[in-house]
Scaffold this motif. Sequence first.
Motif, mmCIF file in Angstrom:
data_model
loop_
_atom_site.group_PDB
_atom_site.id
_atom_site.type_symbol
_atom_site.label_atom_id
_atom_site.label_comp_id
_atom_site.label_asym_id
_atom_site.label_seq_id
_atom_site.Cartn_x
_atom_site.Cartn_y
_atom_site.Cartn_z
ATOM 1 N N PRO A 174 -7.167 -5.138 5.793
ATOM 2 C CA PRO A 174 -6.828 -3.707 5.738
ATOM 3 C C PRO A 174 -5.551 -3.493 4.926
ATOM 4 C CG PRO A 174 -7.346 -4.391 7.985
ATOM 5 C CD PRO A 174 -7.258 -5.641 7.169
ATOM 6 N N LEU A 175 -5.615 -2.591 3.968
ATOM 7 C CA LEU A 175 -4.461 -2.352 3.115
ATOM 8 C C LEU A 175 -3.377 -1.627 3.887
ATOM 9 C CD1 LEU A 175 -3.691 -2.900 0.161
ATOM 10 C CD2 LEU A 175 -4.382 -0.570 -0.356
ATOM 11 N N ALA A 176 -2.140 -2.110 3.759
ATOM 12 C CA ALA A 176 -1.033 -1.557 4.535
ATOM 13 C C ALA A 176 -0.403 -0.339 3.868
ATOM 14 C CB ALA A 176 0.023 -2.638 4.759
ATOM 15 N N TYR A 177 -0.867 0.002 2.658
ATOM 16 C CA TYR A 177 -0.218 1.116 1.957
ATOM 17 C C TYR A 177 -1.171 1.722 0.936
ATOM 18 C CZ TYR A 177 0.278 -2.140 -1.933
ATOM 19 O OH TYR A 177 0.022 -3.022 -2.948
ATOM 20 N N THR A 178 -0.804 2.912 0.489
ATOM 21 C CA THR A 178 -1.521 3.567 -0.608
ATOM 22 C C THR A 178 -0.493 4.048 -1.631
ATOM 23 O OG1 THR A 178 -1.452 5.729 0.491
ATOM 24 C CG2 THR A 178 -3.409 4.354 0.880
ATOM 25 N N VAL A 179 -0.946 4.245 -2.839
ATOM 26 C CA VAL A 179 -0.087 4.753 -3.912
ATOM 27 C C VAL A 179 -0.743 5.997 -4.483
ATOM 28 C CG1 VAL A 179 0.961 4.268 -6.155
ATOM 29 C CG2 VAL A 179 0.774 2.451 -4.449
ATOM 30 N N SER A 180 0.045 7.039 -4.686
ATOM 31 C CA SER A 180 -0.493 8.280 -5.254
ATOM 32 C C SER A 180 0.508 8.861 -6.235
ATOM 33 C CB SER A 180 -0.815 9.298 -4.148
ATOM 34 O OG SER A 180 0.354 9.636 -3.427
ATOM 35 N N LEU A 181 -0.022 9.639 -7.179
ATOM 36 C CA LEU A 181 0.793 10.287 -8.204
ATOM 37 C C LEU A 181 0.815 11.781 -7.967
ATOM 38 C CD1 LEU A 181 -0.549 8.384 -11.351
ATOM 39 C CD2 LEU A 181 1.408 7.789 -9.921
ATOM 40 N N GLY A 182 2.020 12.308 -7.866
ATOM 41 C CA GLY A 182 2.197 13.756 -7.739
ATOM 42 C C GLY A 182 3.278 14.164 -8.719
ATOM 43 N N GLU A 183 4.344 14.751 -8.211
ATOM 44 C CA GLU A 183 5.516 15.019 -9.052
ATOM 45 C C GLU A 183 6.270 13.728 -9.328
ATOM 46 O OE1 GLU A 183 6.390 17.945 -10.506
ATOM 47 O OE2 GLU A 183 4.441 18.622 -9.769
ATOM 48 N N ASP A 184 5.986 12.711 -8.529
ATOM 49 C CA ASP A 184 6.560 11.391 -8.708
ATOM 50 C C ASP A 184 5.548 10.376 -8.191
ATOM 51 O OD1 ASP A 184 6.783 11.808 -5.930
ATOM 52 O OD2 ASP A 184 8.851 12.510 -6.149
ATOM 53 N N VAL A 185 5.926 9.109 -8.196
ATOM 54 C CA VAL A 185 5.048 8.065 -7.657
ATOM 55 C C VAL A 185 5.376 7.901 -6.180
ATOM 56 C CG1 VAL A 185 4.350 5.654 -7.810
ATOM 57 C CG2 VAL A 185 4.986 6.894 -9.885
ATOM 58 N N GLN A 186 4.372 8.004 -5.338
ATOM 59 C CA GLN A 186 4.596 7.965 -3.892
ATOM 60 C C GLN A 186 3.865 6.775 -3.271
ATOM 61 O OE1 GLN A 186 3.032 10.950 -0.736
ATOM 62 N NE2 GLN A 186 5.035 11.734 -1.362
ATOM 63 N N LEU A 187 4.609 6.032 -2.484
ATOM 64 C CA LEU A 187 4.044 4.911 -1.742
ATOM 65 C C LEU A 187 4.069 5.261 -0.259
ATOM 66 C CD1 LEU A 187 4.635 1.138 -2.258
ATOM 67 C CD2 LEU A 187 4.994 2.105 0.006
ATOM 68 N N ARG A 188 2.915 5.183 0.381
ATOM 69 C CA ARG A 188 2.806 5.492 1.810
ATOM 70 C C ARG A 188 2.298 4.258 2.549
ATOM 71 N NH1 ARG A 188 2.365 10.813 3.815
ATOM 72 N NH2 ARG A 188 2.829 12.392 2.229
ATOM 73 N N GLY A 189 2.967 3.970 3.656
ATOM 74 C CA GLY A 189 2.540 2.836 4.463
ATOM 75 C C GLY A 189 3.151 2.908 5.844
ATOM 76 N N PHE A 190 3.264 1.751 6.472
ATOM 77 C CA PHE A 190 3.861 1.678 7.803
ATOM 78 C C PHE A 190 4.824 0.504 7.850
ATOM 79 C CE2 PHE A 190 -0.145 3.863 8.423
ATOM 80 C CZ PHE A 190 0.193 4.895 9.301
ATOM 81 N N ILE A 191 5.803 0.632 8.720
ATOM 82 C CA ILE A 191 6.760 -0.431 8.942
ATOM 83 C C ILE A 191 6.791 -0.731 10.437
ATOM 84 C CG2 ILE A 191 8.694 1.203 9.074
ATOM 85 C CD1 ILE A 191 10.465 -0.960 7.845
ATOM 86 N N ASP A 192 6.757 -1.997 10.775
ATOM 87 C CA ASP A 192 6.747 -2.391 12.193
ATOM 88 C C ASP A 192 8.166 -2.446 12.740
ATOM 89 O OD1 ASP A 192 3.964 -2.698 12.344
ATOM 90 O OD2 ASP A 192 4.088 -4.696 11.449
ATOM 91 N N VAL A 193 8.418 -1.604 13.723
ATOM 92 C CA VAL A 193 9.731 -1.573 14.377
ATOM 93 C C VAL A 193 9.513 -1.598 15.888
ATOM 94 C CG1 VAL A 193 11.887 -0.293 14.666
ATOM 95 C CG2 VAL A 193 10.697 -0.249 12.456
ATOM 96 N N PHE A 194 10.030 -2.656 16.531
ATOM 97 C CA PHE A 194 9.889 -2.796 17.990
ATOM 98 C C PHE A 194 8.429 -2.637 18.425
ATOM 99 C CE2 PHE A 194 14.184 -0.879 17.351
ATOM 100 C CZ PHE A 194 14.919 -2.035 17.607
ATOM 101 N N GLU A 195 7.547 -3.351 17.713
ATOM 102 C CA GLU A 195 6.116 -3.370 18.005
ATOM 103 C C GLU A 195 5.460 -1.996 17.871
ATOM 104 O OE1 GLU A 195 5.569 -5.148 21.820
ATOM 105 O OE2 GLU A 195 6.239 -7.130 21.147
ATOM 106 N N ARG A 196 6.094 -1.151 17.111
ATOM 107 C CA ARG A 196 5.515 0.168 16.827
ATOM 108 C C ARG A 196 5.378 0.325 15.317
ATOM 109 N NH1 ARG A 196 8.777 4.904 19.483
ATOM 110 N NH2 ARG A 196 7.081 6.014 18.395
ATOM 111 N N LYS A 197 4.338 1.022 14.899
ATOM 112 C CA LYS A 197 4.137 1.283 13.480
ATOM 113 C C LYS A 197 4.745 2.643 13.138
ATOM 114 C CE LYS A 197 0.101 -1.575 12.549
ATOM 115 N NZ LYS A 197 0.847 -2.469 11.647
ATOM 116 N N ILE A 198 5.761 2.615 12.322
ATOM 117 C CA ILE A 198 6.449 3.840 11.911
ATOM 118 C C ILE A 198 6.016 4.174 10.486
ATOM 119 C CG2 ILE A 198 8.686 4.937 11.622
ATOM 120 C CD1 ILE A 198 8.119 4.035 14.477
ATOM 121 N N PRO A 199 5.579 5.413 10.252
ATOM 122 C CA PRO A 199 5.155 5.785 8.887
ATOM 123 C C PRO A 199 6.302 5.695 7.889
ATOM 124 C CG PRO A 199 5.280 7.718 10.308
ATOM 125 C CD PRO A 199 5.455 6.530 11.203
ATOM 126 N N LEU A 200 5.973 5.207 6.723
ATOM 127 C CA LEU A 200 6.957 5.049 5.646
ATOM 128 C C LEU A 200 6.475 5.809 4.415
ATOM 129 C CD1 LEU A 200 8.660 1.781 4.439
ATOM 130 C CD2 LEU A 200 7.393 3.182 2.819
#
Length: 202
Positions: free
Chosen positions: A80-106
């Motif tokens: 499963p891919l941990a992130y996506t990349v999209s083009l808008g007004e800039d280049v945007q990377l969306r994913g998650f970061i593991d903090v204290f066993e929780r997935k926080i959106p990035l």
Amino acid sequence: MFESPQTKNKWKQLFWIVVGVNATVIIGIIWLFFLPSPDINPPPIQEPNEKGTEFTVSSTKQNLNQLMNNYLNTLSKNTPLAYTVSLGEDVQLRGFIDVFERKIPLIATFEPIVQKNGDLVLRQKSIAIGRLHLPKRAVLEYVRDNYPMPEWIGVNPSQENMYVAVTKMKTKSDFKIKVKEFNLTQNQLIFTIKVPNKAFGF
């Protein structure tokens, strides 16, 4: 004791003979130095063998978005891919970061900068990680260590950017790609693509 006039004349003659010989030698050396050399044909200048044809191709953010994410899905294969990349007004990377066993959106945004050699540098503009405030460098280190990236993309936390070596990207047809213009505001994405002659059958 005095020398006779005849002896003096002999010395004068010898002196002028030596002077004449030296002058002849010097003139001969100078003459040889400036003598035109035989005609020598210089080696022909070899023009670079391109072995291909170069095309200029323009695209849009929508088309490139689809192409990028199809490529990333292929890259991740069964993982499963941990992130996506999209083009808008800039280049945007969306994913998650593991903090204290929780997935926080990035969400990280980057400004694309075209390099002279046809590569692309994504300079980091902003990072949002839920309500957390983490140093940009730490976030990029996490991205570098946990997000699968193609080998031609380098994440540089110390410089707060990502280097996209488009010119090193490998394709099945051995096309060589360079970025010529990457203007997201005006939706102008222009590339040069070098197609090898073998792709045309010659």
